[in-house]
Design an enzyme around this catalytic site. Sequence first.
Site, PDB file in Angstrom:
ATOM      1  N   ARG A  47      27.156   2.799  -7.266  1.00  0.00           N
ATOM      2  CA  ARG A  47      26.160   1.828  -6.781  1.00  0.00           C
ATOM      3  C   ARG A  47      26.858   0.604  -6.213  1.00  0.00           C
ATOM      4  O   ARG A  47      26.457   0.048  -5.200  1.00  0.00           O
ATOM      5  CB  ARG A  47      25.193   1.437  -7.917  1.00  0.00           C
ATOM      6  N   TYR A  99       6.674  -5.604  12.228  1.00  0.00           N
ATOM      7  CA  TYR A  99       6.560  -4.261  11.644  1.00  0.00           C
ATOM      8  C   TYR A  99       5.604  -4.281  10.440  1.00  0.00           C
ATOM      9  O   TYR A  99       5.693  -5.181   9.591  1.00  0.00           O
ATOM     10  CB  TYR A  99       7.954  -3.782  11.225  1.00  0.00           C
ATOM     11  N   ASP A 170      15.213  -8.591  13.371  1.00  0.00           N
ATOM     12  CA  ASP A 170      15.138  -7.151  13.142  1.00  0.00           C
ATOM     13  C   ASP A 170      15.413  -6.497  14.503  1.00  0.00           C
ATOM     14  O   ASP A 170      14.592  -6.560  15.411  1.00  0.00           O
ATOM     15  CB  ASP A 170      13.740  -6.799  12.608  1.00  0.00           C
ATOM     16  N   LYS A 195      16.056   4.780  12.650  1.00  0.00           N
ATOM     17  CA  LYS A 195      15.572   4.907  14.026  1.00  0.00           C
ATOM     18  C   LYS A 195      16.740   5.198  14.977  1.00  0.00           C
ATOM     19  O   LYS A 195      17.370   6.222  14.844  1.00  0.00           O
ATOM     20  CB  LYS A 195      14.782   3.648  14.395  1.00  0.00           C
TER      21      LYS A 195
HETATM   22  C1  LIG Z   1      10.883   1.531  10.595  1.00  0.00           C
HETATM   23  C2  LIG Z   1      11.072   0.066  10.733  1.00  0.00           C
HETATM   24  C3  LIG Z   1      11.359  -0.734   9.617  1.00  0.00           C
HETATM   25  C4  LIG Z   1      11.410  -0.188   8.201  1.00  0.00           C
HETATM   26  O1  LIG Z   1      12.457   0.700   8.025  1.00  0.00           O
HETATM   27  P1  LIG Z   1      12.407   1.950   7.005  1.00  0.00           P
HETATM   28  O2  LIG Z   1      13.731   2.578   7.198  1.00  0.00           O
HETATM   29  O3  LIG Z   1      11.261   2.813   7.396  1.00  0.00           O
HETATM   30  O4  LIG Z   1      12.211   1.366   5.643  1.00  0.00           O
HETATM   31  C5  LIG Z   1      11.574  -2.077   9.840  1.00  0.00           C
HETATM   32  N1  LIG Z   1      11.479  -2.625  11.067  1.00  0.00           N
HETATM   33  C6  LIG Z   1      11.200  -1.887  12.152  1.00  0.00           C
HETATM   34  C7  LIG Z   1      11.110  -2.545  13.488  1.00  0.00           C
HETATM   35  C8  LIG Z   1      10.969  -0.522  12.023  1.00  0.00           C
HETATM   36  O5  LIG Z   1      10.661   0.196  13.107  1.00  0.00           O
END
Ligand SMILES: *Cc1c(COP(=O)(O)O)cnc(C)c1O
Length: 381
Positions: A47, A99, A170, A195
Amino acid sequence: MKPATRYIHEGQAPDPVTGSVTVPITLTATFQQDGVDKPRGGWEYGRTGNPSRISLEKSLAAAENGAFGLCFASGSAATAAVFNLLRPGDEVLATTDVYGGTWRLLSKVYEKYGITARFLNAHTQEGFQAAITDRTRLIWVESPTNPLLNIIDIAGIARIKGREVLFVVDNTFASPYFQTPLDLGADIVVHSTTKYISGHSDVIGGALVTNRRDLYDSCKFYQNAAGGVPSPFDCFLTQRGLKTLAVRMERHQSNAFAVAGELLKAQAVQKVYFPGLKDHPGHAVAVAQMRGFPGMLSFTLKGGRPSVERFVQSLSIFTFAESLGGVESLACHPSTMTHAAIPIADRERIGISESLIRLSVGIEDPEDLVEDITRALLSVR
Ligand SMILES: *Cc1c(COP(=O)(O)O)cnc(C)c1O
């Protein structure tokens, strides 16, 4: 090294013991120690640290032109690590079309701990400047935003943040290939590596990158304390995805332009949201702060929900599913899927209507994608 080279080599030197060209997946929970207080090579417990994860953290830091990276089990876990820097009484400013999961964390989880959030319909330096109070400690933006593809002036907001206010971007939608927010003045960059970075819709993961040692130390302490770390295998998949980020993003971009062109021509389409278009309200800022456009675009259909239902039923290459950034093209309906957690009144007010469809344009052959969209649009008429 240029970005495409860095994605393949930074933090990923051949293994010094075996010469393995790829970083080995170190599947272990614990590490043998050489004696009392003598961890071998610094490794103790999985961890706290694992070679597959540390390697990915270095490659992601390099990809974002940052000094320090930390990986988490999801983008949401990385987001929570940032909000854990706050104390009761602190206030967060974010945009209305943040988001959905980030909205949920702020409104349903951190609110209980006395952290308040305000969601602004603002995209500029002035908009954020006017909203700052002495309780504001963090500004959180995405650019392009999800799902309306608004462009936020990152360098403008960085100029107003002041010493007391952390500025977090983000960068999931743009990916580091098209945008590096630390270079524009952000303090922390957050990713859902689920993503574009992993890019194959086969792993959930998240990361944050910063140049500030104090923020890194606090987030690393939280990473170990709360323990939302990715598995070594997930780290391998994410790093494997990162290696091809540059070529994938180029193709996502050209395919998105092809699909946007088709949508603009269609009778059934009311409005197209794609920052690559010259008449998009954020186009000039986008050109100034981005090196290109990812495969994300949204549009509204005439005829409301029945049209949306016919459209998604008629698609055969685009898969109707949540998520984005993978090699395969996806279509989603934000108001009932990704953004369902946001109360309907708020959703309608900010423009996430029932007629809105979001596309994540993949890297398939552009002719096949355009044909699929054309056929589905004809079924609506
Ligand atoms: C999918 C997403 C998240 C969250 O990420 P996870 O891996 O699903 O927890 C945060 N910000 C954006 C812009 C996203 O598309």
